[in-house]
Design a protein around this motif. Structure first.
Motif, short mmCIF file in Angstrom:
data_model
loop_
_atom_site.label_atom_id
_atom_site.label_comp_id
_atom_site.label_asym_id
_atom_site.label_seq_id
_atom_site.Cartn_x
_atom_site.Cartn_y
_atom_site.Cartn_z
N GLU A 1 0.85 -1.20 0.00
CA GLU A 1 0.00 0.00 0.00
C GLU A 1 0.88 1.24 0.00
O GLU A 1 1.61 1.50 0.96
CB GLU A 1 -0.91 -0.01 1.23
CG GLU A 1 -1.81 -1.23 1.31
CD GLU A 1 -2.61 -1.30 2.60
OE1 GLU A 1 -2.72 -0.25 3.28
OE2 GLU A 1 -3.10 -2.39 2.93
N ILE A 2 0.82 2.01 -1.08
CA ILE A 2 1.66 3.21 -1.23
C ILE A 2 0.77 4.45 -1.19
O ILE A 2 -0.10 4.61 -2.05
CB ILE A 2 2.45 3.17 -2.56
CG1 ILE A 2 3.34 1.93 -2.59
CG2 ILE A 2 3.28 4.43 -2.72
CD1 ILE A 2 4.19 1.83 -3.83
N PRO A 3 0.95 5.32 -0.21
CA PRO A 3 0.13 6.53 -0.12
C PRO A 3 0.14 7.35 -1.40
O PRO A 3 1.19 7.57 -2.01
CB PRO A 3 0.79 7.31 1.04
CG PRO A 3 1.45 6.26 1.87
CD PRO A 3 1.93 5.22 0.88
N ASP A 4 -1.04 7.78 -1.82
CA ASP A 4 -1.24 8.63 -2.99
C ASP A 4 -0.90 7.94 -4.32
O ASP A 4 -0.91 8.59 -5.37
CB ASP A 4 -0.42 9.93 -2.88
CG ASP A 4 -0.82 10.76 -1.67
OD1 ASP A 4 -2.01 10.76 -1.33
OD2 ASP A 4 0.06 11.39 -1.08
N GLU A 5 -0.57 6.66 -4.29
CA GLU A 5 -0.31 5.91 -5.52
C GLU A 5 -1.29 4.76 -5.67
O GLU A 5 -1.77 4.49 -6.75
CB GLU A 5 1.13 5.38 -5.53
CG GLU A 5 2.19 6.46 -5.71
CD GLU A 5 2.18 7.09 -7.09
OE1 GLU A 5 1.59 6.51 -8.02
OE2 GLU A 5 2.76 8.18 -7.24
N GLY A 6 -1.58 4.05 -4.58
CA GLY A 6 -2.50 2.92 -4.65
C GLY A 6 -1.89 1.66 -4.07
O GLY A 6 -0.88 1.69 -3.37
N VAL A 7 -2.53 0.55 -4.37
CA VAL A 7 -2.09 -0.75 -3.87
C VAL A 7 -1.44 -1.52 -5.02
O VAL A 7 -2.03 -1.64 -6.10
CB VAL A 7 -3.26 -1.56 -3.29
CG1 VAL A 7 -2.81 -2.95 -2.87
CG2 VAL A 7 -3.88 -0.82 -2.11
N LEU A 8 -0.23 -2.01 -4.78
CA LEU A 8 0.49 -2.80 -5.78
C LEU A 8 0.52 -4.26 -5.37
O LEU A 8 0.76 -4.56 -4.19
CB LEU A 8 1.94 -2.31 -5.92
CG LEU A 8 2.19 -0.90 -6.40
CD1 LEU A 8 3.68 -0.67 -6.53
CD2 LEU A 8 1.53 -0.66 -7.73
N LEU A 9 0.30 -5.14 -6.31
CA LEU A 9 0.54 -6.57 -6.08
C LEU A 9 1.97 -6.86 -6.51
O LEU A 9 2.34 -6.61 -7.67
CB LEU A 9 -0.45 -7.42 -6.87
CG LEU A 9 -1.89 -7.45 -6.35
CD1 LEU A 9 -2.75 -8.35 -7.23
CD2 LEU A 9 -1.96 -7.92 -4.91
N VAL A 10 2.78 -7.36 -5.59
CA VAL A 10 4.19 -7.62 -5.87
C VAL A 10 4.56 -9.03 -5.40
O VAL A 10 4.00 -9.55 -4.43
CB VAL A 10 5.12 -6.59 -5.18
CG1 VAL A 10 4.87 -5.20 -5.75
CG2 VAL A 10 4.92 -6.59 -3.68
N ASN A 11 5.49 -9.63 -6.11
CA ASN A 11 6.08 -10.91 -5.69
C ASN A 11 7.42 -10.62 -5.05
O ASN A 11 8.24 -9.87 -5.58
CB ASN A 11 6.25 -11.85 -6.89
CG ASN A 11 4.93 -12.22 -7.53
OD1 ASN A 11 3.96 -12.49 -6.84
ND2 ASN A 11 4.87 -12.22 -8.85
N LEU A 12 7.65 -11.22 -3.88
CA LEU A 12 8.85 -10.94 -3.10
C LEU A 12 9.65 -12.21 -2.85
O LEU A 12 9.07 -13.29 -2.63
CB LEU A 12 8.46 -10.33 -1.74
CG LEU A 12 7.65 -9.03 -1.78
CD1 LEU A 12 7.17 -8.68 -0.38
CD2 LEU A 12 8.48 -7.90 -2.35
#
Length: 264
Positions: free
Chosen positions: A199-210
Motif C-alpha cells: 500500500e503506497i500513499p497517494d499511488e494505490g495498492v500494488l501486487l508484488v512478488n517478493l
C-alpha cells in the motif's frame, strides 16, 4: 560544453542492455511524456550523444508537444555539432531526475523554429529508461504515513496466514519488512511471497512478488524482538516500478522542502 576528441572512450549506454534493465524501461506514451515534461519544466540539462557517443553536447528540453508527438531541444553552441546532430543516425540523451538516471534514444534530430527561436526537434521516443537500482538509494518511509505490506504465509494444513507488515525501507529493487519473531521459519532465505499487497500513499495498492534475501533480528522501542526481512521484487512490471519511483521521488522532494524551509 561539447567534445569531439577521438581519444574519448565510447559510452556504454544502459539502454543498449534491454534484457538486463527491462524492468526499468517505460513504453507507455503517457508515462514517457510525464517524465520528459518534468525534465523540461525543471530545466534539467541533458547530454546528447551522437551515434556511437564520441561526439556530444549539453542541451535542455524546450517543449513536449503531445498532440504532434514532438519534443524540442536547445541547439548546441557549436554549429559543427548542430550539423552533426542533424546528420546523426541516432542520438542518445541522458539526464538525472531526482537521483534517477533518465535515458532515451532518438532516430535523429532536425532543425526548426519554435516561438521565434531556433531549436532541434525529434519525434517522441518510444521507450524511456528510468534507472534507479537498489544499491543506489533506499528510502525510509515517513513515520506519519507508514508503508504497509500484506504477505501471505502458507500453513502446514494448506491454508494461508495473512500478515500486515510495516515497511522499514523501500527502493526500486525491494523492501525491508518488519515481521514478528514467531514467523521466523516462514522467512528463510529464498522464501517466496506471492501476490503481496504493498500500500503506497497517494499511488494505490500494488501486487508484488517478493523473495527473501536476508533476515536480521532486532529489538524495537517496545522492547519486543522482531525480524527485519529484506526482500527483492521479482518480475516487477515497469508500470508498477514507476509508481514506486514516483513515491520515492515525492517523499524526497517533501523532505528536502522541509529541510530548506520551503514547506508550508
Amino acid at each position: 560544453m561539447s567534445s569531439t576528441a577521438d581519444d574519448l572512450p565510447v559510452p556504454d549506454f544502459e539502454i543498449d542492455h534491454r534484457n538486463e534493465y527491462a524492468q526499468y524501461l517505460l513504453s507507455d506514451p503517457q508515462e514517457i511524456s510525464h517524465y520528459l515534461k518534468q525534465l523540461a519544466n525543471r530545466g534539467k540539462l541533458l547530454s546528447a550523444h551522437l551515434d556511437g557517443g564520441k561526439q556530444f553536447f549539453l542541451t535542455a528540453l524546450v517543449a513536449v508537444d503531445d498532440d504532434r508527438g514532438v519534443i524540442l531541444f536547445d541547439t548546441a553552441q557549436a554549429e559543427a555539432l548542430n550539423r552533426a546532430a542533424v546528420m546523426a543516425k541516432q542520438v542518445t540523451l541522458t539526464a538525472n531526475l531526482d537521483r534517477i538516471k533518465i535515458q532515451f534514444r532518438l532516430p535523429g534530430l532536425r532543425e526548426q523554429s519554435h516561438e521565434g527561436r531556433r531549436v532541434l526537434a525529434a519525434a517522441m521516443p518510444g521507450a524511456l529508461l528510468r534507472l534507479q537500482r537498489r544499491e543506489y538509494f533506499r528510502l525510509t518511509p515517513p513515520v506519519a504515513r507508514p508503508l504497509v505490506c500484506q504477505i501471505h504465509l502458507e500453513q502446514t494444513d494448506g491454508s494461508l496466514q495473512t500478515l500486515h507488515c510495516g515497511v522499514s525501507d523501500i527502493s526500486c529493487g525491494g523492501i525491508s519488512l518488519t515481521v514478528p519473531m514467531i514467523n521466523r521459519e516462514d522467512c528463510s532465505r529464498d522464501a517466496l511471497f506471492h501476490d503481496s499487497r504493498l500500500e503506497i500513499p497517494d499511488e494505490g495498492v500494488l501486487l508484488v512478488n517478493l523473495r527473501v534475501r536476508k533476515t536480521v533480528e532486532y529489538s524495537a522501542d517496545d522492547r519486543q524482538h522482531y525480524l527485519r526481512v529484506g526482500c527483492e521484487f521479482i518480475g516487477l512490471p515497469s508500470s508498477r516500478l514507476a509508481m514506486i519511483q514516483r513515491y520515492i521521488a515525492r517523499v524526497e522532494r517533501e523532505r528536502t522542502a522541509r529541510t530548506s524551509g520551503l514547506a508550508d
